[in-house]
Scaffold this motif. Sequence first.
Motif, mmCIF file in Angstrom:
data_model
loop_
_atom_site.group_PDB
_atom_site.id
_atom_site.type_symbol
_atom_site.label_atom_id
_atom_site.label_comp_id
_atom_site.label_asym_id
_atom_site.label_seq_id
_atom_site.Cartn_x
_atom_site.Cartn_y
_atom_site.Cartn_z
ATOM 1 N N ASN A 359 -3.100 4.880 -7.159
ATOM 2 C CA ASN A 359 -4.663 4.774 -6.234
ATOM 3 C C ASN A 359 -4.655 3.234 -6.567
ATOM 4 O OD1 ASN A 359 -5.502 6.659 -5.800
ATOM 5 N ND2 ASN A 359 -6.506 6.975 -7.813
ATOM 6 N N GLU A 377 -13.866 2.650 -1.857
ATOM 7 C CA GLU A 377 -13.844 4.099 -1.812
ATOM 8 C C GLU A 377 -12.664 4.214 -3.026
ATOM 9 O OE1 GLU A 377 -15.292 6.907 -1.419
ATOM 10 O OE2 GLU A 377 -16.381 4.969 0.013
ATOM 11 N N ASP A 379 -11.274 1.797 -5.408
ATOM 12 C CA ASP A 379 -11.909 1.308 -6.306
ATOM 13 C C ASP A 379 -13.424 1.773 -7.158
ATOM 14 O OD1 ASP A 379 -12.268 -1.089 -7.813
ATOM 15 O OD2 ASP A 379 -14.558 -1.449 -7.205
ATOM 16 N N LYS A 380 -13.653 2.574 -6.163
ATOM 17 C CA LYS A 380 -14.964 3.760 -7.040
ATOM 18 C C LYS A 380 -13.846 4.588 -7.602
ATOM 19 C CE LYS A 380 -18.174 6.767 -5.699
ATOM 20 N NZ LYS A 380 -19.521 7.396 -4.589
ATOM 21 N N ALA A 381 -12.515 5.374 -7.457
ATOM 22 C CA ALA A 381 -11.943 6.264 -8.200
ATOM 23 C C ALA A 381 -11.879 5.765 -9.228
ATOM 24 C CB ALA A 381 -10.686 6.670 -6.597
ATOM 25 N N LYS A 383 -12.787 2.919 -10.830
ATOM 26 C CA LYS A 383 -13.538 3.087 -12.098
ATOM 27 C C LYS A 383 -14.255 4.636 -12.988
ATOM 28 C CE LYS A 383 -16.382 -0.853 -9.949
ATOM 29 N NZ LYS A 383 -17.388 -1.315 -9.382
ATOM 30 N N ASP A 384 -13.919 5.655 -11.895
ATOM 31 C CA ASP A 384 -13.969 6.781 -12.305
ATOM 32 C C ASP A 384 -13.027 7.399 -13.468
ATOM 33 O OD1 ASP A 384 -16.431 6.652 -11.115
ATOM 34 O OD2 ASP A 384 -15.208 8.308 -9.159
ATOM 35 N N SER A 385 -11.903 6.740 -13.437
ATOM 36 C CA SER A 385 -10.878 7.163 -14.071
ATOM 37 C C SER A 385 -10.828 5.952 -15.161
ATOM 38 C CB SER A 385 -9.406 6.887 -13.097
ATOM 39 O OG SER A 385 -9.299 8.037 -11.666
ATOM 40 N N LYS A 386 -11.037 5.650 -14.895
ATOM 41 C CA LYS A 386 -10.873 4.469 -16.084
ATOM 42 C C LYS A 386 -12.166 4.492 -17.488
ATOM 43 C CE LYS A 386 -11.299 -0.550 -17.976
ATOM 44 N NZ LYS A 386 -11.056 -2.010 -17.292
ATOM 45 N N ASP A 387 -13.572 5.134 -16.464
ATOM 46 C CA ASP A 387 -15.033 5.667 -17.330
ATOM 47 C C ASP A 387 -14.621 7.277 -18.357
ATOM 48 O OD1 ASP A 387 -16.375 3.188 -16.323
ATOM 49 O OD2 ASP A 387 -17.168 4.893 -15.209
ATOM 50 N N LYS A 388 -13.405 7.469 -17.939
ATOM 51 C CA LYS A 388 -12.977 9.038 -18.245
ATOM 52 C C LYS A 388 -12.131 8.464 -19.867
ATOM 53 C CE LYS A 388 -12.706 11.686 -14.758
ATOM 54 N NZ LYS A 388 -12.014 12.085 -13.383
#
Length: 878
Positions: A359, A377, A379-381, A383-388
């Motif tokens: 990504n 889009e 960057d949003k993915a 962020k979601d991966s990092k937030d996990k």
Amino acid sequence: MFEFLFKRQGGDKSTAGPDAAAPGGQPSGKASGQGASHGPAPGGQGGPNTSREQQAEQLRQLNGDEAAAVEFLLRSEFSELRLAAAELVHSREQLERVHAAMRNTDRRVAKLTQSRLDAIRHHEAELRRGQEALAQARALLGDHLLTPNHVAELDRKWAITKAPELAPEFDAVRAELAQRLEAQVQLQRAMIDRLAALRQLDGAGLDAGALSERLASLQHEQEAALVAPEHASLPRALVAEFASEHARLTAGLATIEQDQAALAAREAALNDWQGKPQAELKPEQLRKDWNRLPALPANAAGAQLQQRFDALLAALPQEVRKPKPEPSAAKPAKPQQAGAPSAQDRKPARGADQQFIDNMDALEAALQQGSLHSAAELDKALKDSKDKGMRLSPAQADRLGQLRAELKRLSDWARWGGNVSREELIKTVEALPTQNLAMSELAKKVGSMRDRWKALDSLSGAAPRSLWERFDAACTAAYAPAAAHFRQLADERHANAARGQALVEEAQAEIARLQSGEADWKHVSGTVQRLRMAWSHLGAIDRKDKKRLDQLFSEALTTLQKPLETQRQVEMGVREQLIEEAQALDPHDRHAVDLLRELQHRWQEHARALPLERKAEQALWQRFRAACDALFAARKEHVHAADSERRAHEAAKEALCARLEAAAPEATPATAGKLVREAAAEWQAIGPVPRAHEARIEKRYHAAVAQVQHHADVARRAAGLALAGAVRDKLRLIQALENALVNPDAHTHAADWRQRWEAMLPLEGPYESLLHARFEAALAALDGERAGYARQLEANRERVQHELLKLEIAAGIDSGPEFARERLKLQVEVLQNSLKSGQKPGAQGDALRQLLSVPALADARTETRIEQLLMRQAKEGK
């Protein structure tokens, strides 16, 4: 035959003298007897001929004077001279005067004047029609809305008008009309060519300057055409289409100029970069500079420049990113350039999976390509991966931070560029109301502007609220006319649906009337045609109503047309029968035209009763008209043949008249009768001549016959006078012999008397035998019973006087005053005998010959009276 009753009797003995005038202007007594052998006959018979000759001489001296000819015609008593004088009359006033005077007097003169008056009236009517056509032509010449249909109708009207004196003036006006029509045609052709040239500019690939110059030239030509004298003939649809197309191309001219400026700027930058050494060029900086330039147009030139830039980047050496030093390192490491990850970064470390790294790679690639939407889009993915709970290595975190910083920078630039583009969109939308676009095109324009605004939201982020409110207000204001227009169209569709429903109800009402037996086929036909025409002009209807109304109307119209078509088939059969009857007419029949007019009248009655379909009606009418035209053509050909035949008859009659005129001087009483009879038989056998020359040739023929008869009468009169003279000479010889028988002293030698008799020429006809018998009887008495014959001569004197007086009464010759009383007595007796037995032809000649056969003594007066009878009979040809 009783004209002798009205003759003036001689004067009384008391008033009559030796010089008293007898009827006819001759002196009485012995002078009358002497004048009978040299001058005109007693009774004045030469008067009418003299008057006719005098009037003929007056007619020859007219020399074409119309007024004098009319005066001569009104006072002349000879029909031939009146007809000749009528030939000189041509003015309408004089013709009406002559026709009014001769209508009940002279049929030939009245017919001639009537024909000339009819010709004058016909010419005046044609002249009036020609003047009307000329006035119409002048009105058309001054009409600014001149159409070819008007000129064609004018030509048809002039074609049936015969007014040659107006032809030059009409031709001049018609030439001006033709010039106007030619100017209209040229103007319309130029309009079509100009519109075609305008349409071709759309894909011609011209630059902004050439396109602007060409648009200005076409607009100048269009403005000149709109102020031309024949501008009213330009089709309004073409004028509106030209204006719309010109406005569209003019509006697109700014876009073309922007595209060309962008191409020029990028091509100049690209040429500058290609001219520098590759060592001085940095790919990242080139990308930034390239993206700052105006956007490339989506055409072949833009794609070509983009390919050149990509080739330039591919030819440059790629930069290698150096990793950032760890915070605990003694020496700070050089910062690694974004977008150049090391091999170590690409390996998963401390929980970073391959998908996260992919990504990041995709985010870097999206940033390099300038695809901010895809980068956001990704960057949003991330962020979601990092937030996990995914932990990144310092290098990965640093790389992610650089990528996000680059994303923020590009987003800021995109937001700024998007706001600039939004400002341009707002200006474009605010300018839409001033472009006079069609409503459909205006709606499309507003829709496309809103779509571009949404596209900018996805590319450069959401717009400020103030910009959105301005844009929405501008779109609403620009779309307001289209919205009103579409509301009006919706109202029209509803109104059209209501009218369609009314037409269906009217058709159903007509079906009910037809089924009730009240069938007026003309009304049904007109209703069907009117409903069909109204339905074709109904206009747009909403789709949900159109299908239902179309089905209802089609069913109603089919129900109406079935019985109508059946009746029309019957009517077509009647028309076919009329055509067959017209084709069967004999063009040589004298009643053919009347029969054809009756057929035409019947055709019109059937056409008014039930009109057929236009195609069928036209086809049948063309056949019927062809049959009528064929009949008239055959009759015309027959008339031409008849005219040729009449001209041949005219030539034959002219030749016959010429033969009569040539034979007239040599005509004798023996040949004149046969010549006239043969000429009359040939004249009757020749046939009719052209009506225009009929009077002239008839006049010439009668004149030739009269000339022949005149010469024959002259010859007959001369022969009669010669015969009368010979009879008189022999009668005098016989009377001298009879007087010698009574007188003893007279010369009585028989040989001398016979010698004198034989010296005279023998007579023609019965006179020779009766006079010869009387002479022989007297000559025989000379040598025989002389005394007895003398007594017989004396006895017959009274009888001869009585018979002579009767013959004078019958011939209308004056007997002298001495016989007035006896003459008056005998007149009643002669009248009674005439009434009983009638006037027989040749009776007077027989009576005179019987008188001459009676031997009797006669004095000089009696001899003179007998000679007068002989001369009268000779002149009258009896």
